[in-house]
Design a protein around this motif. Sequence first.
Motif, short mmCIF file in Angstrom:
data_model
loop_
_atom_site.label_atom_id
_atom_site.label_comp_id
_atom_site.label_asym_id
_atom_site.label_seq_id
_atom_site.Cartn_x
_atom_site.Cartn_y
_atom_site.Cartn_z
N VAL A 166 -15.72 -13.49 14.10
CA VAL A 166 -14.98 -12.33 13.63
C VAL A 166 -15.77 -11.09 14.00
O VAL A 166 -16.94 -10.95 13.61
CB VAL A 166 -14.75 -12.37 12.10
N ALA A 167 -15.16 -10.21 14.77
CA ALA A 167 -15.81 -8.98 15.20
C ALA A 167 -15.45 -7.83 14.26
O ALA A 167 -14.34 -7.78 13.72
CB ALA A 167 -15.39 -8.62 16.62
N LYS A 168 -16.38 -6.92 14.07
CA LYS A 168 -16.17 -5.74 13.24
C LYS A 168 -16.26 -4.50 14.12
O LYS A 168 -17.22 -4.32 14.87
CB LYS A 168 -17.22 -5.67 12.12
N TYR A 169 -15.23 -3.65 14.03
CA TYR A 169 -15.18 -2.41 14.79
C TYR A 169 -15.09 -1.21 13.85
O TYR A 169 -14.41 -1.28 12.82
CB TYR A 169 -13.94 -2.38 15.70
N ALA A 170 -15.74 -0.13 14.21
CA ALA A 170 -15.51 1.14 13.53
C ALA A 170 -14.15 1.65 14.00
O ALA A 170 -13.84 1.61 15.20
CB ALA A 170 -16.61 2.13 13.87
N TYR A 171 -13.35 2.15 13.06
CA TYR A 171 -12.00 2.60 13.39
C TYR A 171 -11.84 4.06 13.03
O TYR A 171 -12.09 4.48 11.90
CB TYR A 171 -10.96 1.76 12.64
N ASP A 172 -11.41 4.85 14.01
CA ASP A 172 -11.15 6.28 13.80
C ASP A 172 -9.67 6.47 13.53
O ASP A 172 -8.85 6.38 14.45
CB ASP A 172 -11.59 7.07 15.04
N LEU A 173 -9.33 6.70 12.29
CA LEU A 173 -7.92 6.79 11.90
C LEU A 173 -7.23 7.99 12.55
O LEU A 173 -6.03 7.98 12.80
CB LEU A 173 -7.80 6.87 10.38
N GLU A 174 -7.98 9.03 12.84
CA GLU A 174 -7.39 10.23 13.43
C GLU A 174 -6.99 10.01 14.89
O GLU A 174 -5.92 10.43 15.31
CB GLU A 174 -8.38 11.40 13.35
N THR A 175 -7.83 9.32 15.64
CA THR A 175 -7.57 9.13 17.07
C THR A 175 -7.06 7.73 17.43
O THR A 175 -6.49 7.53 18.50
CB THR A 175 -8.86 9.38 17.88
N GLY A 176 -7.33 6.75 16.55
CA GLY A 176 -6.99 5.37 16.86
C GLY A 176 -8.00 4.69 17.75
O GLY A 176 -7.78 3.56 18.20
N ASP A 177 -9.13 5.34 18.00
CA ASP A 177 -10.17 4.74 18.83
C ASP A 177 -11.04 3.79 18.00
O ASP A 177 -11.18 3.98 16.77
CB ASP A 177 -11.07 5.83 19.44
#
Length: 272
Positions: A166-177
Motif C-alpha cells: 500500500v503506497a501513501k501519497y501526499a494529496y494537494d486538494l487544490e491542484t489534484g497533484d
Amino acid sequence: MIPSLIFHSDSELLEGPVFNSENNLLYFVSILDCLVYCYNPVNKEILSMKLDSPVSCIYFKKHKVVLVSSKDGFFEIDFNSLQKKFAFQIDINDNVRYNDGIQDPIGRIIIGTMGYPEVIENVGNVYSYHEGQFKTIIKNTTISNGLAFSHDNKFLYFIDTPTKKVAKYAYDLETGDIEFIAYVIEFTGSSSPDGMCIDKDGMLWIAEWGGGCVSKWNPLNGEKINDIKLPCSNITSCCFDNDANLYITTAKNDSKHEVYGGGLFYVKSNEL
C-alpha cells in the motif's frame, strides 16, 4: 465474525462496492458481465443495468443516478428510469480497461487502468479527471486497485496489486497533484491486496485476493490488526455503510468446489 451472503448470481467478478450515505443505497458491479447494481438495504430491492463493455467503478451524482466507468467510456445511469447515456471518455489505450477509482471532495474523478483482455506489466496509469480535463497522476501501474483518502484529505492510499504493498501519497486538494511518500503496508504471504476502504478511525480494510479474508491495518505503523474470514478465496473489495456495517464483494476461483465466490457479503458493525 460470520459474514452473511446477501446476493449471489453466479458472477465471475463482483467488485467496486460503494455506499451512498445520503440515499442509503449500495452500488457495486459485475465487471465481466458489464452489470451495474443498485441495492436498497431497507427493502432488499436489487436493480441492475447492463452496459456494452466491462464496468468497474461507480461515482455518485444524485438520488439513484450514478456515473459508471466502462471500457467504452463513462456512462450516466439512472436507476429511477433505468436509462443510460454516454458522458465522456478519457484517452486510454485500446489494450487497457478501467479498474478501481475514487472521487475527491471537490469532485475530481480518480481512476486507474489495467491491461485487458490480458494483464500487462506496467501498462496502466492512474488518472485524475475534472471539468473536462484529465491528467496522469501515477504512471506505469499493472493492476490499479484500492484507493482511499485519509480523513483530512491530505493523503491518498493506493494499491497496485502485484507490488503487494500500500503506497501513501501526499494529496494537494487544490491542484489534484500527488507526491509519493512511502510504502506503508506490505503483504508477505501468498495473498495479494485488492480493493480497500478506510474506517472512522483511519484504519484501512483491505480485501485479500487469494487470502479468503478482509484484513484491518494501521497505516501509521504498518501493523495488521485483525481479519474477517470469508467462505471463498478471492476477495475483491469492501465498503462501510452509515452504521459502520461492512459490505464485501468477491470473485470466483478455478475450484469447482468453491460455491460462494462471486457473492456479496455483509458483516454487522457489532461483529467487526
